[in-house]
Design an enzyme around this catalytic site. Structure first.
Site, mmCIF file in Angstrom:
data_model
loop_
_atom_site.group_PDB
_atom_site.id
_atom_site.type_symbol
_atom_site.label_atom_id
_atom_site.label_comp_id
_atom_site.label_asym_id
_atom_site.label_seq_id
_atom_site.Cartn_x
_atom_site.Cartn_y
_atom_site.Cartn_z
ATOM 1 N N ILE A 1 -10.767 -6.404 -13.127
ATOM 2 C CA ILE A 1 -9.554 -6.307 -13.959
ATOM 3 C C ILE A 1 -9.153 -7.665 -14.528
ATOM 4 C CG2 ILE A 1 -7.723 -6.623 -12.212
ATOM 5 C CD1 ILE A 1 -6.446 -4.005 -13.408
ATOM 6 N N ASN B 1 1.871 -7.415 -2.709
ATOM 7 C CA ASN B 1 2.693 -7.096 -1.530
ATOM 8 C C ASN B 1 4.122 -7.531 -1.841
ATOM 9 O OD1 ASN B 1 3.138 -9.914 -0.522
ATOM 10 N ND2 ASN B 1 0.897 -9.854 -0.412
ATOM 11 N N GLY C 1 -7.841 -9.054 -1.964
ATOM 12 C CA GLY C 1 -8.168 -7.973 -2.897
ATOM 13 C C GLY C 1 -7.903 -8.324 -4.346
ATOM 14 N N VAL C 2 -7.396 -7.356 -5.082
ATOM 15 C CA VAL C 2 -7.169 -7.551 -6.519
ATOM 16 C C VAL C 2 -6.065 -8.587 -6.738
ATOM 17 C CG1 VAL C 2 -5.533 -5.622 -6.831
ATOM 18 C CG2 VAL C 2 -7.023 -6.299 -8.705
ATOM 19 N N ASP C 3 -5.109 -8.650 -5.840
ATOM 20 C CA ASP C 3 -4.017 -9.634 -5.916
ATOM 21 C C ASP C 3 -4.589 -11.058 -5.879
ATOM 22 O OD1 ASP C 3 -1.454 -10.682 -5.877
ATOM 23 O OD2 ASP C 3 -1.001 -10.072 -3.816
ATOM 24 N N SER D 1 -3.102 0.582 -3.743
ATOM 25 C CA SER D 1 -2.976 1.003 -2.331
ATOM 26 C C SER D 1 -4.263 1.500 -1.677
ATOM 27 C CB SER D 1 -1.898 2.100 -2.145
ATOM 28 O OG SER D 1 -0.613 1.542 -2.166
ATOM 29 N N THR D 2 -5.373 1.577 -2.434
ATOM 30 C CA THR D 2 -6.574 2.199 -1.845
ATOM 31 C C THR D 2 -7.503 1.201 -1.160
ATOM 32 O OG1 THR D 2 -7.924 2.043 -3.840
ATOM 33 C CG2 THR D 2 -6.522 3.999 -3.609
ATOM 34 N N VAL E 1 -6.747 -2.549 1.079
ATOM 35 C CA VAL E 1 -6.119 -2.981 2.330
ATOM 36 C C VAL E 1 -5.068 -1.976 2.808
ATOM 37 C CG1 VAL E 1 -4.667 -4.794 3.356
ATOM 38 C CG2 VAL E 1 -6.471 -5.424 1.767
ATOM 39 N N TYR E 2 -4.343 -1.350 1.893
ATOM 40 C CA TYR E 2 -3.247 -0.459 2.273
ATOM 41 C C TYR E 2 -3.695 0.944 2.687
ATOM 42 C CZ TYR E 2 0.496 -3.803 1.083
ATOM 43 O OH TYR E 2 1.364 -4.873 1.056
HETATM 44 N N1 AR6 Z 1 -10.618 -5.756 -10.244
HETATM 45 C C1 AR6 Z 1 -10.340 -4.439 -10.105
HETATM 46 N N2 AR6 Z 1 -10.139 -3.832 -8.915
HETATM 47 C C2 AR6 Z 1 -10.240 -4.611 -7.801
HETATM 48 C C3 AR6 Z 1 -10.527 -5.989 -7.849
HETATM 49 C C4 AR6 Z 1 -10.713 -6.563 -9.139
HETATM 50 N N3 AR6 Z 1 -10.975 -7.858 -9.301
HETATM 51 N N4 AR6 Z 1 -10.544 -6.461 -6.584
HETATM 52 C C5 AR6 Z 1 -10.309 -5.431 -5.762
HETATM 53 N N5 AR6 Z 1 -10.129 -4.302 -6.502
HETATM 54 P P1 AR6 Z 1 -6.386 -3.980 -2.664
HETATM 55 P P2 AR6 Z 1 -3.913 -2.546 -1.887
HETATM 56 C C6 AR6 Z 1 -9.813 -2.937 -6.050
HETATM 57 O O1 AR6 Z 1 -6.767 -4.134 -1.241
HETATM 58 O O2 AR6 Z 1 -4.692 -1.537 -1.127
HETATM 59 C C7 AR6 Z 1 -3.473 -7.622 -1.034
HETATM 60 O O3 AR6 Z 1 -3.729 -8.570 -0.047
HETATM 61 C C8 AR6 Z 1 -10.203 -2.547 -4.645
HETATM 62 O O4 AR6 Z 1 -11.587 -2.177 -4.613
HETATM 63 O O5 AR6 Z 1 -6.538 -5.132 -3.578
HETATM 64 O O6 AR6 Z 1 -2.812 -2.068 -2.804
HETATM 65 C C9 AR6 Z 1 -2.012 -7.614 -1.485
HETATM 66 O O7 AR6 Z 1 -1.442 -8.901 -1.444
HETATM 67 C C10 AR6 Z 1 -9.306 -1.330 -4.407
HETATM 68 O O8 AR6 Z 1 -9.894 -0.163 -4.989
HETATM 69 O O9 AR6 Z 1 -4.824 -3.513 -2.811
HETATM 70 C C11 AR6 Z 1 -1.392 -6.693 -0.500
HETATM 71 O O10 AR6 Z 1 -1.071 -7.351 0.702
HETATM 72 C C12 AR6 Z 1 -8.043 -1.674 -5.213
HETATM 73 O O11 AR6 Z 1 -8.400 -2.797 -6.030
HETATM 74 C C13 AR6 Z 1 -2.466 -5.667 -0.234
HETATM 75 O O12 AR6 Z 1 -3.694 -6.326 -0.501
HETATM 76 C C14 AR6 Z 1 -6.837 -2.027 -4.389
HETATM 77 O O13 AR6 Z 1 -7.211 -2.733 -3.219
HETATM 78 C C15 AR6 Z 1 -2.357 -4.502 -1.189
HETATM 79 O O14 AR6 Z 1 -3.307 -3.537 -0.819
#
Ligand code: AR6
Length: 167
Positions: free
Chosen positions: A9, A22, A30-32, A115-116, A118-119
């Protein structure tokens, strides 16, 4: 129009990307983590001034070094088994981001699978919520991108889309 794509993204040249943040809005994994890394330190400075964000709500910043013009930071629910209001919170994340994008003038918007990761939200259920919340906004945007990070996620979203189209 809703388009399901496989991409990082942080590479997308759109008006708005959504961050699955968060409640501190001060970064994470993750994406954050990827968004903060690509946007540069100015994003963290901007986020510090926002005073955090409640689950289901959204705060906006510029995209700084990202190709995207703005970032919509939303906080998804942490999965606790499904009886703790998770689906309502996840729906509000998508709804509030779509509304905020419109009020900020975005014509193109890209969502990760909030949310899919870490959450722990079950991916198929989350995909149905994501797509069914986006559908009423299809005509309000030039393009709504569902940004998958893996082939497995692409498959889940495509199946969810097909099941919604049959309804
Ligand atoms: N581009 C697109 N999608 C991505 C990317 C990317 N670069 N990187 C990961 N994903 P997550 P959550 C996908 O864990 O579950 C963070 O630490 C990943 O494969 O990023 O909402 C925050 O600070 C998954 O499908 O977010 C919070 O503490 C999706 O993004 C916590 O994680 C979401 O995974 C939020 O957890």
């Amino acid at each position: 129009m809703i388009e399901i794509i496989k991409a990082d993204i942080t590479h997308l040249q759109v008006d708005a990307i959504v961050n699955a943040a968060n409640s501190s809005l001060l970064g994470g994994g993750g994406v954050d983590g990827a968004i903060h890394m690509a946007a540069g330190p100015a994003l963290l400075d901007a986020c510090r001034k926002l005073g955090g964000c409640h689950e289901g709500e959204v705060k906006v910043t510029p995209g700084f070094d990202l190709p995207a013009k703005m970032v919509l930071h939303t906080v998804g629910p942490q999965w606790q088994g499904g009886e703790a209001g998770e689906s309502g919170i996840l729906t509000r994340c998508y709804e509030n981001c779509l509304q905020m994008g419109l009020s900020e003038g975005a014509r193109t918007i890209a969502f990760p699978a909030i949310s899919t990761g870490v959450y722990g939200y079950p991916k198929r259920q989350a995909a149905v919520i994501a797509l069914s919340t986006m559908q009423p906004y299809e005509d309000s945007y030039d393009k709504i991108f569902v940004c998958c990070f893996s082939d497995a996620d692409m498959w889940i979203y495509q199946k969810a889309m097909a099941s919604l189209e049959l309804e």
